[in-house]
Design a protein around this motif. Structure first.
Motif, PDB file in Angstrom:
ATOM      1  N   MET A   1       6.735  -7.530  16.046  1.00  0.00           N
ATOM      2  CA  MET A   1       7.263  -6.691  14.230  1.00  0.00           C
ATOM      3  C   MET A   1       5.781  -5.620  14.085  1.00  0.00           C
ATOM      4  SD  MET A   1       8.919  -8.067  11.310  1.00  0.00           S
ATOM      5  CE  MET A   1      10.074  -8.465  11.860  1.00  0.00           C
ATOM      6  N   GLU A   2       6.297  -4.749  14.601  1.00  0.00           N
ATOM      7  CA  GLU A   2       5.551  -3.400  13.754  1.00  0.00           C
ATOM      8  C   GLU A   2       4.872  -3.732  12.421  1.00  0.00           C
ATOM      9  OE1 GLU A   2       5.012   1.602  14.501  1.00  0.00           O
ATOM     10  OE2 GLU A   2       7.104   0.387  14.053  1.00  0.00           O
ATOM     11  N   LYS A   3       3.344  -3.482  12.461  1.00  0.00           N
ATOM     12  CA  LYS A   3       2.885  -3.346  11.474  1.00  0.00           C
ATOM     13  C   LYS A   3       2.812  -2.581  10.015  1.00  0.00           C
ATOM     14  CE  LYS A   3      -0.666  -6.186  11.858  1.00  0.00           C
ATOM     15  NZ  LYS A   3      -2.150  -6.595  12.804  1.00  0.00           N
ATOM     16  N   LEU A   4       3.503  -2.415   9.045  1.00  0.00           N
ATOM     17  CA  LEU A   4       3.514  -1.564   7.748  1.00  0.00           C
ATOM     18  C   LEU A   4       2.438  -1.258   6.734  1.00  0.00           C
ATOM     19  CD1 LEU A   4       5.325   0.920   7.005  1.00  0.00           C
ATOM     20  CD2 LEU A   4       7.024  -0.493   5.879  1.00  0.00           C
ATOM     21  N   LEU A   5       2.135  -0.523   5.959  1.00  0.00           N
ATOM     22  CA  LEU A   5       1.126  -0.747   5.015  1.00  0.00           C
ATOM     23  C   LEU A   5       1.624   0.045   4.367  1.00  0.00           C
ATOM     24  CD1 LEU A   5      -2.049  -1.041   3.596  1.00  0.00           C
ATOM     25  CD2 LEU A   5      -2.039   0.698   3.829  1.00  0.00           C
ATOM     26  N   VAL A   6       1.921  -0.600   2.985  1.00  0.00           N
ATOM     27  CA  VAL A   6       2.511  -0.487   1.541  1.00  0.00           C
ATOM     28  C   VAL A   6       1.273  -0.171   0.327  1.00  0.00           C
ATOM     29  CG1 VAL A   6       4.475  -0.299  -0.282  1.00  0.00           C
ATOM     30  CG2 VAL A   6       4.619  -0.953   1.806  1.00  0.00           C
ATOM     31  N   ALA A   7       0.533   1.373  -0.312  1.00  0.00           N
ATOM     32  CA  ALA A   7      -0.309   1.269  -0.743  1.00  0.00           C
ATOM     33  C   ALA A   7      -0.286   1.403  -2.208  1.00  0.00           C
ATOM     34  CB  ALA A   7      -1.402   1.658   0.054  1.00  0.00           C
ATOM     35  N   LYS A   8      -0.654   1.179  -3.184  1.00  0.00           N
ATOM     36  CA  LYS A   8       0.147   1.217  -4.553  1.00  0.00           C
ATOM     37  C   LYS A   8      -1.370   1.716  -5.212  1.00  0.00           C
ATOM     38  CE  LYS A   8       0.349   1.207  -9.031  1.00  0.00           C
ATOM     39  NZ  LYS A   8      -1.172   0.721 -10.295  1.00  0.00           N
ATOM     40  N   ILE A   9      -2.017   2.975  -5.470  1.00  0.00           N
ATOM     41  CA  ILE A   9      -2.632   4.082  -6.482  1.00  0.00           C
ATOM     42  C   ILE A   9      -2.300   4.445  -7.592  1.00  0.00           C
ATOM     43  CG2 ILE A   9      -4.136   4.232  -4.940  1.00  0.00           C
ATOM     44  CD1 ILE A   9      -3.350   7.412  -5.209  1.00  0.00           C
ATOM     45  N   GLY A  10      -3.585   3.822  -8.871  1.00  0.00           N
ATOM     46  CA  GLY A  10      -3.180   4.009 -10.147  1.00  0.00           C
ATOM     47  C   GLY A  10      -4.318   5.400 -10.647  1.00  0.00           C
ATOM     48  N   GLY A  11      -3.621   5.022 -12.100  1.00  0.00           N
ATOM     49  CA  GLY A  11      -4.380   6.184 -12.709  1.00  0.00           C
ATOM     50  C   GLY A  11      -5.692   6.922 -12.359  1.00  0.00           C
ATOM     51  N   ASN A  12      -6.612   5.425 -13.158  1.00  0.00           N
ATOM     52  CA  ASN A  12      -8.315   5.623 -12.598  1.00  0.00           C
ATOM     53  C   ASN A  12      -8.132   5.997 -11.201  1.00  0.00           C
ATOM     54  OD1 ASN A  12      -8.670   4.530 -15.020  1.00  0.00           O
ATOM     55  ND2 ASN A  12      -8.422   2.307 -14.288  1.00  0.00           N
TER      56      ASN A  12
END
Length: 258
Positions: A1-12
């Motif tokens: 299965m292919e890899k997927l990155l989900v990244a979340k960045i915040g206000g700082n």
């Protein structure tokens, strides 16, 4: 299965141009399909203050009045989203900005009033994984802001950590998904005054202990709850770290497991 990155960045990170540029450059170099989710609550609060609109927070969550919703949409879907998308283009990552309403990718419903009326805050009910996968297969990186909608066309402010968790979970049926919450600290800290006191591993038992000890409180509470929600719904790995983790997965950080 292919890899997927989900990244979340915040206000700082978003509000510090050097930090944002550094993150976007590193994120752009990640091979394979990837998705970026961003918040921006501080920017919305600053704009609200300039406009004379009161901002109210309860347990790390924003109360969204009609006036605040207008500010959230302008800030998240407008200035911040397009700044991030254009920044990714600078580093050769072809990106496309989204709210939940665009291509009907994220449906939500107004949070029910129980003890607190959060106003125009939406809870995610469906993520259109098929559409997102189609975008990824075109070689485009989706960039989601924290705005969703319902079937009647009503826009909602929705917690960006929750959106990242829900997207990661939905895509977990098609990919081997890693979820990365990126903020200014190296991870979850044992001592808020010691930036190196990173708790390197947290499971559900440890999570409960840290809440009882008030080590985890305020805005970190919903963030970690989203982490465990994702782990229970198709997500392989969840990390909380700073931007250096994108460059080097061996840097000190917090990993979560069930």
């Amino acid at each position: 299965m292919e890899k997927l990155l989900v990244a979340k960045i915040g206000g700082n990170i978003i509000e510090n141009q050097d930090s944002l540029n550094s993150f976007l450059e590193s994120f752009s170099k990640v091979e394979g399909p990837k998705i970026l989710v961003h918040g921006g609550g501080r920017s919305a609060t600053q704009l609200a203050s300039k406009l004379g609109v009161k901002t109210e927070m309860i347990d790390g969550r924003r109360i969204t009045s009609a006036e605040n919703l207008d500010i959230v949409v302008m800030t998240y879907a407008g200035l911040l989203n397009k700044t991030i998308v254009s920044g990714l283009q600078k580093y050769g990552c072809n990106a496309l900005g989204f709210t939940g309403a665009d291509a009907n990718v994220i449906l939500a419903e107004k949070r029910p009033v129980q003890f607190i009326d959060y106003g125009y805050v939406g809870d995610v009910t469906k993520v259109n994984a098929k559409t997102i996968k189609g975008i990824l297969e075109l070689g485009i990186t989706p960039v989601f802001c924290a705005v969703t909608h319902d079937a009647n066309g009503q826009l909602f402010n929705t917690n960006a950590d929750t959106i990242a968790s829900e997207i990661a979970s939905a895509m977990g049926k098609e990919y081997e998904v890693s979820l990365f919450y990126c903020f200014e600290l190296k991870g979850v800290l044992e001592n808020i005054n010691d930036k190196d006191s990173v708790i390197e591993h947290i499971d559900l038992e440890k999570y409960t202990q840290l809440i009882d000890a008030k080590v985890i409180a305020d805005g970190m509470l919903p963030k970690l709850q989203n982490c465990f929600d994702a782990l229970q719904k198709n997500v392989s790995k969840v990390h909380i770290a700073n931007a250096e983790f994108i460059k080097d997965n061996q840097t000190k950080h917090t990993t979560l497991s069930l």
